[in-house]
Design a protein around this motif. Structure first.
Motif, mmCIF file in Angstrom:
data_model
loop_
_atom_site.group_PDB
_atom_site.id
_atom_site.type_symbol
_atom_site.label_atom_id
_atom_site.label_comp_id
_atom_site.label_asym_id
_atom_site.label_seq_id
_atom_site.Cartn_x
_atom_site.Cartn_y
_atom_site.Cartn_z
ATOM 1 N N UNK A 159 54.823 29.429 47.522
ATOM 2 C CA UNK A 159 53.454 30.470 47.048
ATOM 3 C C UNK A 159 53.458 31.437 46.495
ATOM 4 N N UNK A 160 52.680 31.574 46.053
ATOM 5 C CA UNK A 160 53.094 32.661 44.631
ATOM 6 C C UNK A 160 52.520 34.367 44.428
ATOM 7 N N UNK A 161 52.760 35.007 45.021
ATOM 8 C CA UNK A 161 51.791 36.272 45.017
ATOM 9 C C UNK A 161 51.394 36.925 43.573
ATOM 10 N N UNK A 162 50.440 36.689 43.160
ATOM 11 C CA UNK A 162 49.202 37.020 42.155
ATOM 12 C C UNK A 162 49.367 38.949 41.941
ATOM 13 N N UNK A 163 49.031 39.003 41.503
ATOM 14 C CA UNK A 163 48.581 40.767 40.723
ATOM 15 C C UNK A 163 47.353 40.682 40.133
ATOM 16 N N UNK A 164 46.566 41.462 40.263
ATOM 17 C CA UNK A 164 45.012 41.282 39.589
ATOM 18 C C UNK A 164 44.250 42.584 39.827
ATOM 19 N N UNK A 165 43.819 43.047 38.871
ATOM 20 C CA UNK A 165 42.736 44.206 38.325
ATOM 21 C C UNK A 165 41.913 44.328 39.780
ATOM 22 N N UNK A 166 41.335 45.737 39.404
ATOM 23 C CA UNK A 166 40.254 45.748 41.369
ATOM 24 C C UNK A 166 39.498 45.164 40.719
ATOM 25 N N UNK A 167 38.529 44.706 41.727
ATOM 26 C CA UNK A 167 37.136 43.714 41.981
ATOM 27 C C UNK A 167 36.124 44.301 43.455
ATOM 28 N N UNK A 168 35.014 44.153 42.650
ATOM 29 C CA UNK A 168 34.154 44.463 44.076
ATOM 30 C C UNK A 168 33.912 42.983 44.279
#
Length: 309
Positions: A159-168
């Motif tokens: 399992x890989x945790x991904x970073x992501x930009x803020x999103x609604x």
């Protein structure tokens, strides 16, 4: 510490192109579960909700997940579990995963966090197998790890945790039921190589878009040429919601899990609110009952509160 209360979040699996490999946790809705450790062996389950789910541990997704964990414990603990579900079963928002993941996180906390997150996913997958007939981790993982997760492999778990930009995230849940097992039955068993290549490109593009905070790349990659064309036929108003939402500025979106909920990712809150209005207008015209949510990505995952007696 004899009891904890957990908030187990709704999750969106697949994220359009990532069938069984991508998922994200939402801040709303969530189930509330209270777990107490007991000297009396066995598992006792009580439901404080309207869904009439089984309370026999072997027939309940939370019960089965807890039993799986208990096989690896030396001591003969018992557990008392009270579940208050706010994520409707069959909604496509990871209702079974919230129960399965929530209970193992709660139990692990009571036991002094002796198991790793990967262990917890493994235990909770037993609950998903009971619910859908398949051990999949794309709803469970974001619940346990928080945020967006990639399941590179199930056997062995990777399992890989991904970073992501803020999103609604705007979600509409039409009040019809689509069973995961049924939604899997209708899928094609073979896919064309050209479709597979397109899908791989989109999955890689979506992951890269998340990691690079590139909204444009995220938007271009939210395309599914394999699963959505088949499953969307089960969801009234789907094409209309998708097209109008993208026209209104949504990055893109699709079926949440196996449906019937539909989600749209948006860069700005006011876009998500516009999309919610579009969803409401479309479903008002169909005459179907529905719920909508405008929420954000839950980067924390399942939240644990210790109950002081």
């Amino acid at each position: 510490m004899s009891s904890v209360t957990v908030h187990a979040p709704a999750t969106i699996a697949n994220l359009v192109c990532g069938f069984d490999v991508l998922g994200l946790a939402l801040n709303d809705p969530y189930d509330v579960m209270k777990l107490s450790i007991s000297e009396t062996p066995g598992i006792r389950i009580q439901h404080n909700d309207v869904y009439n789910l089984p309370t026999i541990p072997e027939q309940n997704v939370a019960g089965v997940s807890l039993l799986e964990m208990m096989q690896e414990l030396d001591s003969h603990y018992g557990f008392d579990l009270v579940i208050e579900k706010h994520i409707k079963p069959g909604s496509g928002l990871g209702s079974s995963a919230a129960s399965a993941a929530g209970v193992v996180v709660a139990a692990n906390h009571l036991l002094g966090n002796i198991f790793s997150k990967e262990d917890l996913v493994r235990f909770a997958m037993a609950g998903e197998k009971l619910a859908s007939g398949v051990k999949h981790a794309d709803n469970i993982s974001p619940g346990i790890y928080g945020g967006i997760t990639l399941i590179r492999s199930i056997f062995p778990l990777d399992i890989v945790s991904l970073t992501a930009p803020p999103m609604y995230v705007a979600v509409v849940h039409p009040q019809i039921e689509v069973k995961t097992s049924d939604a899997r039955e209708i899928l094609r068993k073979e896919v064309l190589l050209k479709d597979a290549i397109k899908q791989w490109g989109n999955i890689a593009g979506l992951v890269a878009g998340f990691m690079k905070n590139d909204y444009g790349l995220i938007s271009r990659s939210l395309e599914d040429v394999i699963i959505e064309p088949v499953r969307s036929m089960l969801i009234p108003g789907f094409d209309d919601v998708k097209k109008k939402s993208v026209d209104a500025g949504a990055l893109g979106g699709g079926i949440s899990g196996s449906g019937p909920s539909i989600f749209m990712l948006c860069e700005e809150k006011n876009t998500a609110l516009k999309v919610e209005k579009i969803m409401k207008d479309i479903y008002d015209n169909t005459g179907l009952k529905y719920h909508t949510y405008v929420t954000t990505i839950n980067n924390e995952g399942i939240k644990v509160e210790v109950n002081n007696h």
